[in-house]
Design a protein around this motif. Structure first.
Motif, PDB file in Angstrom:
ATOM      1  N   PHE A  81       0.846  -1.187   0.000  1.00  0.00           N
ATOM      2  CA  PHE A  81       0.000   0.000   0.000  1.00  0.00           C
ATOM      3  C   PHE A  81       0.879   1.233   0.000  1.00  0.00           C
ATOM      4  CE2 PHE A  81      -2.341  -3.420   1.899  1.00  0.00           C
ATOM      5  CZ  PHE A  81      -3.654  -3.240   1.504  1.00  0.00           C
ATOM      6  N   ASP A  82       0.571   2.184  -0.867  1.00  0.00           N
ATOM      7  CA  ASP A  82       1.312   3.440  -0.891  1.00  0.00           C
ATOM      8  C   ASP A  82       1.149   4.145   0.459  1.00  0.00           C
ATOM      9  OD1 ASP A  82       2.595   5.638  -2.783  1.00  0.00           O
ATOM     10  OD2 ASP A  82       1.101   6.605  -1.485  1.00  0.00           O
ATOM     11  N   ALA A  83       2.276   4.534   1.082  1.00  0.00           N
ATOM     12  CA  ALA A  83       2.240   5.130   2.411  1.00  0.00           C
ATOM     13  C   ALA A  83       1.647   6.538   2.422  1.00  0.00           C
ATOM     14  CB  ALA A  83       3.638   5.149   3.012  1.00  0.00           C
ATOM     15  N   CYS A  84       1.534   7.157   1.263  1.00  0.00           N
ATOM     16  CA  CYS A  84       0.948   8.503   1.209  1.00  0.00           C
ATOM     17  C   CYS A  84      -0.537   8.487   0.860  1.00  0.00           C
ATOM     18  CB  CYS A  84       1.709   9.371   0.213  1.00  0.00           C
ATOM     19  SG  CYS A  84       3.418   9.687   0.709  1.00  0.00           S
ATOM     20  N   SER A  85      -0.951   7.574  -0.003  1.00  0.00           N
ATOM     21  CA  SER A  85      -2.352   7.532  -0.418  1.00  0.00           C
ATOM     22  C   SER A  85      -3.133   6.380   0.206  1.00  0.00           C
ATOM     23  CB  SER A  85      -2.452   7.413  -1.942  1.00  0.00           C
ATOM     24  OG  SER A  85      -2.011   6.130  -2.368  1.00  0.00           O
ATOM     25  N   GLY A  86      -2.444   5.315   0.641  1.00  0.00           N
ATOM     26  CA  GLY A  86      -3.107   4.131   1.162  1.00  0.00           C
ATOM     27  C   GLY A  86      -3.593   3.183   0.086  1.00  0.00           C
ATOM     28  N   TYR A  87      -3.339   3.505  -1.194  1.00  0.00           N
ATOM     29  CA  TYR A  87      -3.839   2.695  -2.313  1.00  0.00           C
ATOM     30  C   TYR A  87      -2.945   1.483  -2.554  1.00  0.00           C
ATOM     31  CZ  TYR A  87      -5.401   1.273  -6.922  1.00  0.00           C
ATOM     32  OH  TYR A  87      -5.873   0.537  -7.980  1.00  0.00           O
ATOM     33  N   CYS A  88      -3.554   0.345  -2.854  1.00  0.00           N
ATOM     34  CA  CYS A  88      -2.840  -0.892  -3.189  1.00  0.00           C
ATOM     35  C   CYS A  88      -3.127  -1.245  -4.637  1.00  0.00           C
ATOM     36  CB  CYS A  88      -3.316  -2.030  -2.289  1.00  0.00           C
ATOM     37  SG  CYS A  88      -2.516  -3.612  -2.643  1.00  0.00           S
ATOM     38  N   ASP A  89      -2.066  -1.512  -5.392  1.00  0.00           N
ATOM     39  CA  ASP A  89      -2.262  -1.886  -6.799  1.00  0.00           C
ATOM     40  C   ASP A  89      -1.763  -3.300  -7.104  1.00  0.00           C
ATOM     41  OD1 ASP A  89       0.473  -1.628  -6.792  1.00  0.00           O
ATOM     42  OD2 ASP A  89       0.552  -0.032  -8.288  1.00  0.00           O
ATOM     43  N   ASN A  90      -1.585  -4.134  -6.067  1.00  0.00           N
ATOM     44  CA  ASN A  90      -1.064  -5.485  -6.316  1.00  0.00           C
ATOM     45  C   ASN A  90      -1.579  -6.472  -5.276  1.00  0.00           C
ATOM     46  OD1 ASN A  90       0.880  -5.794  -3.963  1.00  0.00           O
ATOM     47  ND2 ASN A  90       1.478  -3.824  -4.810  1.00  0.00           N
ATOM     48  N   GLY A  91      -1.390  -7.740  -5.558  1.00  0.00           N
ATOM     49  CA  GLY A  91      -1.721  -8.806  -4.610  1.00  0.00           C
ATOM     50  C   GLY A  91      -3.204  -8.943  -4.333  1.00  0.00           C
ATOM     51  N   ASP A  92      -3.494  -9.628  -3.235  1.00  0.00           N
ATOM     52  CA  ASP A  92      -4.879  -9.925  -2.868  1.00  0.00           C
ATOM     53  C   ASP A  92      -5.695  -8.694  -2.504  1.00  0.00           C
ATOM     54  OD1 ASP A  92      -4.538 -12.682  -3.286  1.00  0.00           O
ATOM     55  OD2 ASP A  92      -3.807 -12.972  -1.239  1.00  0.00           O
ATOM     56  N   ALA A  93      -5.022  -7.601  -2.139  1.00  0.00           N
ATOM     57  CA  ALA A  93      -5.734  -6.371  -1.760  1.00  0.00           C
ATOM     58  C   ALA A  93      -5.773  -5.345  -2.893  1.00  0.00           C
ATOM     59  CB  ALA A  93      -5.081  -5.757  -0.527  1.00  0.00           C
ATOM     60  N   ALA A  94      -5.423  -5.750  -4.097  1.00  0.00           N
ATOM     61  CA  ALA A  94      -5.365  -4.827  -5.237  1.00  0.00           C
ATOM     62  C   ALA A  94      -6.669  -4.056  -5.410  1.00  0.00           C
ATOM     63  CB  ALA A  94      -5.042  -5.582  -6.521  1.00  0.00           C
ATOM     64  N   ASP A  95      -6.506  -2.779  -5.793  1.00  0.00           N
ATOM     65  CA  ASP A  95      -7.619  -1.866  -6.060  1.00  0.00           C
ATOM     66  C   ASP A  95      -8.431  -1.512  -4.813  1.00  0.00           C
ATOM     67  OD1 ASP A  95      -6.987  -1.556  -8.775  1.00  0.00           O
ATOM     68  OD2 ASP A  95      -8.042  -3.410  -9.254  1.00  0.00           O
ATOM     69  N   THR A  96      -7.776  -1.549  -3.653  1.00  0.00           N
ATOM     70  CA  THR A  96      -8.413  -1.093  -2.424  1.00  0.00           C
ATOM     71  C   THR A  96      -7.557   0.029  -1.825  1.00  0.00           C
ATOM     72  OG1 THR A  96      -7.284  -2.673  -0.968  1.00  0.00           O
ATOM     73  CG2 THR A  96      -9.385  -3.378  -1.954  1.00  0.00           C
ATOM     74  N   THR A  97      -8.141   0.782  -0.928  1.00  0.00           N
ATOM     75  CA  THR A  97      -7.435   1.878  -0.264  1.00  0.00           C
ATOM     76  C   THR A  97      -7.680   1.780   1.235  1.00  0.00           C
ATOM     77  OG1 THR A  97      -7.749   3.293  -2.201  1.00  0.00           O
ATOM     78  CG2 THR A  97      -7.186   4.388  -0.137  1.00  0.00           C
ATOM     79  N   LEU A  98      -6.621   1.963   2.011  1.00  0.00           N
ATOM     80  CA  LEU A  98      -6.729   1.917   3.465  1.00  0.00           C
ATOM     81  C   LEU A  98      -7.571   3.084   3.973  1.00  0.00           C
ATOM     82  CD1 LEU A  98      -2.991   1.215   4.351  1.00  0.00           C
ATOM     83  CD2 LEU A  98      -4.888  -0.430   4.324  1.00  0.00           C
ATOM     84  N   PRO A  99      -8.399   2.846   4.982  1.00  0.00           N
ATOM     85  CA  PRO A  99      -9.121   3.963   5.602  1.00  0.00           C
ATOM     86  C   PRO A  99      -8.113   4.901   6.266  1.00  0.00           C
ATOM     87  CG  PRO A  99     -10.077   1.841   6.240  1.00  0.00           C
ATOM     88  CD  PRO A  99      -8.793   1.550   5.545  1.00  0.00           C
TER      89      PRO A  99
END
Length: 141
Positions: A81-99
């Protein structure tokens, strides 16, 4: 001085890779939150709920968040997950964003300013009963 609870400093977050604390949400439920370094000029740190969007695996279990190249690494499946946006573009969590959680930084001090959370204490929920993450990841730390 900002309104909110002073948590820690930017220097401490960078040195320790993260800062973990427990807060209560607007319904009184406890939630673990993390502050991680971010390399954006106007935003030296970001805060998120301390769990992967895939299987609710905690990122920080008391040893700091595993990070690589500005990304938070899920210790269970390796999603990043990108530490600035919280967005994940890979793996099992792809296309999700951390709250995310609202913070203000003033003179190196970090303040929790999110109306949905009230600071409870440093560290995680149920400190002392943590055996660490189970891992099926191929990534070594």
């Amino acid at each position: 001085m900002p309104t909110g609870t002073e948590l820690t400093t930017v220097s401490d977050v960078r040195e320790n890779r993260s800062y973990r604390f427990t807060a209560t949400d607007e319904y009184g439920a406890e939630e673990e939150l993390i502050v991680v370094p971010c390399d954006e000029e106007d935003r030296p740190v970001r805060a998120f709920v301390n769990r992967c969007t895939h299987e609710a695996q905690r990122f920080d279990t008391g040893r700091g968040v595993a990070m690589r190249d500005g990304q938070i690494i899920c210790p269970k499946h390796g999603s990043m997950f990108d530490a600035c946006s919280g967005y994940c573009d890979n793996g099992d969590a792809a296309d999700t964003t951390l709250p995310d959680v609202d913070l203000v930084v003033k003179d190196e001090a970090i303040f929790l300013t999110d109306d949905e959370y009230t600071f409870a204490h440093e560290g995680g929920i149920g400190e002392g009963d943590d055996d660490g993450p189970s891992s099926t990841s191929h990534i070594g730390f």
